[in-house]
Scaffold this motif. Structure first.
Motif, PDB file in Angstrom:
ATOM      1  N   ASP A  38      -4.749   5.516  15.759  1.00 54.88           N
ATOM      2  CA  ASP A  38      -6.187   5.637  15.580  1.00 54.88           C
ATOM      3  C   ASP A  38      -6.534   5.136  14.189  1.00 54.88           C
ATOM      4  OD1 ASP A  38      -8.848   6.244  15.565  1.00 54.88           O
ATOM      5  OD2 ASP A  38      -8.607   8.391  15.881  1.00 54.88           O
ATOM      6  N   ALA A  39      -6.930   3.886  14.080  1.00 53.39           N
ATOM      7  CA  ALA A  39      -7.226   3.275  12.789  1.00 53.39           C
ATOM      8  C   ALA A  39      -8.508   3.814  12.167  1.00 53.39           C
ATOM      9  CB  ALA A  39      -7.330   1.762  12.931  1.00 53.39           C
ATOM     10  N   VAL A  40      -9.349   4.479  12.937  1.00 48.75           N
ATOM     11  CA  VAL A  40     -10.620   4.964  12.419  1.00 48.75           C
ATOM     12  C   VAL A  40     -10.427   6.147  11.482  1.00 48.75           C
ATOM     13  CG1 VAL A  40     -12.847   5.947  13.080  1.00 48.75           C
ATOM     14  CG2 VAL A  40     -11.821   4.142  14.457  1.00 48.75           C
ATOM     15  N   GLN A  41      -9.481   7.013  11.763  1.00 47.55           N
ATOM     16  CA  GLN A  41      -9.323   8.238  10.997  1.00 47.55           C
ATOM     17  C   GLN A  41      -8.137   8.176  10.034  1.00 47.55           C
ATOM     18  OE1 GLN A  41      -9.277  11.555  13.656  1.00 47.55           O
ATOM     19  NE2 GLN A  41     -11.219  11.044  14.563  1.00 47.55           N
ATOM     20  N   THR A  42      -7.963   7.068   9.360  1.00 45.68           N
ATOM     21  CA  THR A  42      -6.856   6.908   8.430  1.00 45.68           C
ATOM     22  C   THR A  42      -7.146   7.668   7.144  1.00 45.68           C
ATOM     23  OG1 THR A  42      -6.374   4.745   9.336  1.00 45.68           O
ATOM     24  CG2 THR A  42      -5.480   5.231   7.160  1.00 45.68           C
ATOM     25  N   ASP A  43      -6.206   8.463   6.713  1.00 47.23           N
ATOM     26  CA  ASP A  43      -6.316   9.174   5.446  1.00 47.23           C
ATOM     27  C   ASP A  43      -5.575   8.348   4.392  1.00 47.23           C
ATOM     28  OD1 ASP A  43      -6.306  10.874   3.284  1.00 47.23           O
ATOM     29  OD2 ASP A  43      -5.586  12.618   4.392  1.00 47.23           O
ATOM     30  N   TRP A  44      -6.290   7.374   3.818  1.00 44.39           N
ATOM     31  CA  TRP A  44      -5.669   6.435   2.882  1.00 44.39           C
ATOM     32  C   TRP A  44      -5.108   7.143   1.655  1.00 44.39           C
ATOM     33  CZ3 TRP A  44      -4.381   1.937   4.556  1.00 44.39           C
ATOM     34  CH2 TRP A  44      -5.093   1.346   5.604  1.00 44.39           C
ATOM     35  N   LEU A  45      -5.788   8.159   1.167  1.00 44.37           N
ATOM     36  CA  LEU A  45      -5.305   8.860  -0.020  1.00 44.37           C
ATOM     37  C   LEU A  45      -3.961   9.526   0.258  1.00 44.37           C
ATOM     38  CD1 LEU A  45      -5.815   9.661  -2.926  1.00 44.37           C
ATOM     39  CD2 LEU A  45      -7.095  11.635  -2.095  1.00 44.37           C
ATOM     40  N   SER A  46      -3.859  10.186   1.394  1.00 48.40           N
ATOM     41  CA  SER A  46      -2.604  10.835   1.768  1.00 48.40           C
ATOM     42  C   SER A  46      -1.488   9.816   1.936  1.00 48.40           C
ATOM     43  CB  SER A  46      -2.801  11.628   3.062  1.00 48.40           C
ATOM     44  OG  SER A  46      -1.581  12.155   3.512  1.00 48.40           O
ATOM     45  N   LEU A  47      -1.798   8.683   2.574  1.00 48.88           N
ATOM     46  CA  LEU A  47      -0.801   7.636   2.768  1.00 48.88           C
ATOM     47  C   LEU A  47      -0.335   7.081   1.420  1.00 48.88           C
ATOM     48  CD1 LEU A  47       0.750   5.994   4.862  1.00 48.88           C
ATOM     49  CD2 LEU A  47      -1.184   4.416   4.952  1.00 48.88           C
ATOM     50  N   GLY A  48      -1.277   6.868   0.499  1.00 55.95           N
ATOM     51  CA  GLY A  48      -0.917   6.394  -0.848  1.00 55.95           C
ATOM     52  C   GLY A  48      -0.070   7.401  -1.604  1.00 55.95           C
ATOM     53  N   GLU A  49      -0.423   8.679  -1.468  1.00 56.83           N
ATOM     54  CA  GLU A  49       0.368   9.727  -2.130  1.00 56.83           C
ATOM     55  C   GLU A  49       1.791   9.774  -1.577  1.00 56.83           C
ATOM     56  OE1 GLU A  49      -1.988  13.220  -1.478  1.00 56.83           O
ATOM     57  OE2 GLU A  49      -3.282  12.825  -3.210  1.00 56.83           O
ATOM     58  N   ARG A  50       1.931   9.640  -0.264  1.00 55.06           N
ATOM     59  CA  ARG A  50       3.270   9.619   0.337  1.00 55.06           C
ATOM     60  C   ARG A  50       4.079   8.431  -0.169  1.00 55.06           C
ATOM     61  NH1 ARG A  50       4.338  12.856   5.046  1.00 55.06           N
ATOM     62  NH2 ARG A  50       2.461  13.780   5.863  1.00 55.06           N
ATOM     63  N   ALA A  51       3.423   7.270  -0.244  1.00 58.10           N
ATOM     64  CA  ALA A  51       4.115   6.063  -0.710  1.00 58.10           C
ATOM     65  C   ALA A  51       4.529   6.220  -2.177  1.00 58.10           C
ATOM     66  CB  ALA A  51       3.229   4.837  -0.519  1.00 58.10           C
ATOM     67  N   ALA A  52       3.657   6.781  -2.994  1.00 56.84           N
ATOM     68  CA  ALA A  52       3.984   7.002  -4.400  1.00 56.84           C
ATOM     69  C   ALA A  52       5.116   8.018  -4.537  1.00 56.84           C
ATOM     70  CB  ALA A  52       2.744   7.476  -5.166  1.00 56.84           C
ATOM     71  N   GLY A  53       5.064   9.061  -3.724  1.00 55.35           N
ATOM     72  CA  GLY A  53       6.132  10.059  -3.734  1.00 55.35           C
ATOM     73  C   GLY A  53       7.463   9.461  -3.310  1.00 55.35           C
ATOM     74  N   PHE A  54       7.407   8.568  -2.343  1.00 53.73           N
ATOM     75  CA  PHE A  54       8.622   7.887  -1.889  1.00 53.73           C
ATOM     76  C   PHE A  54       9.207   7.041  -3.021  1.00 53.73           C
ATOM     77  CE2 PHE A  54      10.655   4.104  -0.114  1.00 53.73           C
ATOM     78  CZ  PHE A  54      11.646   4.683   0.646  1.00 53.73           C
ATOM     79  N   ALA A  55       8.359   6.279  -3.681  1.00 54.43           N
ATOM     80  CA  ALA A  55       8.827   5.436  -4.782  1.00 54.43           C
ATOM     81  C   ALA A  55       9.427   6.289  -5.903  1.00 54.43           C
ATOM     82  CB  ALA A  55       7.686   4.573  -5.313  1.00 54.43           C
ATOM     83  N   ALA A  56       8.777   7.406  -6.211  1.00 53.96           N
ATOM     84  CA  ALA A  56       9.296   8.297  -7.255  1.00 53.96           C
ATOM     85  C   ALA A  56      10.649   8.878  -6.851  1.00 53.96           C
ATOM     86  CB  ALA A  56       8.288   9.418  -7.526  1.00 53.96           C
ATOM     87  N   LYS A  57      10.801   9.210  -5.573  1.00 53.67           N
ATOM     88  CA  LYS A  57      12.060   9.767  -5.088  1.00 53.67           C
ATOM     89  C   LYS A  57      13.185   8.735  -5.188  1.00 53.67           C
ATOM     90  CE  LYS A  57      11.796  12.698  -1.631  1.00 53.67           C
ATOM     91  NZ  LYS A  57      11.742  13.276  -0.264  1.00 53.67           N
TER      92      LYS A  57
END
Length: 148
Positions: A92-111
């Protein structure tokens, strides 16, 4: 690796289970044909019967129609690809939580940086943890991009 005959028998069994599951939900061949915009006679070629125990294998184009059809439950469509080890996942591309996705990606990079800093080598436990994280990020990203 399984031989072609085994794969074909398994697919035939999955197609039979698919049509039986549809019928149990009130989706007769005629009703299924209507929602898929395919003739019921075409669908009947893929359904085993006593007269035709070896049905034709369903083409990819028909599977895509089934997968995209809201009237066909996802678990029934998944029957057709069960042996592949994959399943359909709704997007469902309409209800994308971009902030959450960015936070996950940043957390992944930090890990990744943290694991690399502890000796320069990512061990098997860290690797498993990173793989689990990236699967979540990629699946959310695919939904955001409208693919999947």
């Amino acid at each position: 690796m399984r031989d072609e005959d085994t794969i074909q028998r398994n697919l035939e069994a999955k197609q039979a289970a698919f049509f039986l599951g549809c019928e149990k939900r009130g989706l007769t061949l005629a009703a299924l044909g209507e929602v898929l915009d395919v003739s019921s006679s075409t669908l009947s070629a893929y359904r085993p019967t006593r007269a035709r125990p070896k049905p034709s294998l369903m083409p990819l184009a028909l599977f895509v129609r089934i997968a995209r059809c809201d009237a066909v439950p996802t678990e029934l469509a998944n029957l057709l690809i069960e042996d592949s080890g994959h399943q359909l996942a709704p997007i469902d591309a309409v209800q994308t939580d971009w902030l959450s996705l960015g936070e996950r990606a940043a957390g992944f990079a930090a890990k990744v940086c943290k694991f690399q800093a502890t000796g320069g080598h990512i061990d098997h436990r860290e690797d498993a943890e990173l793989r689990e994280d990236i699967l979540i990020i990629v699946s959310e990203g695919a939904g955001a991009a409208g693919v999947g």
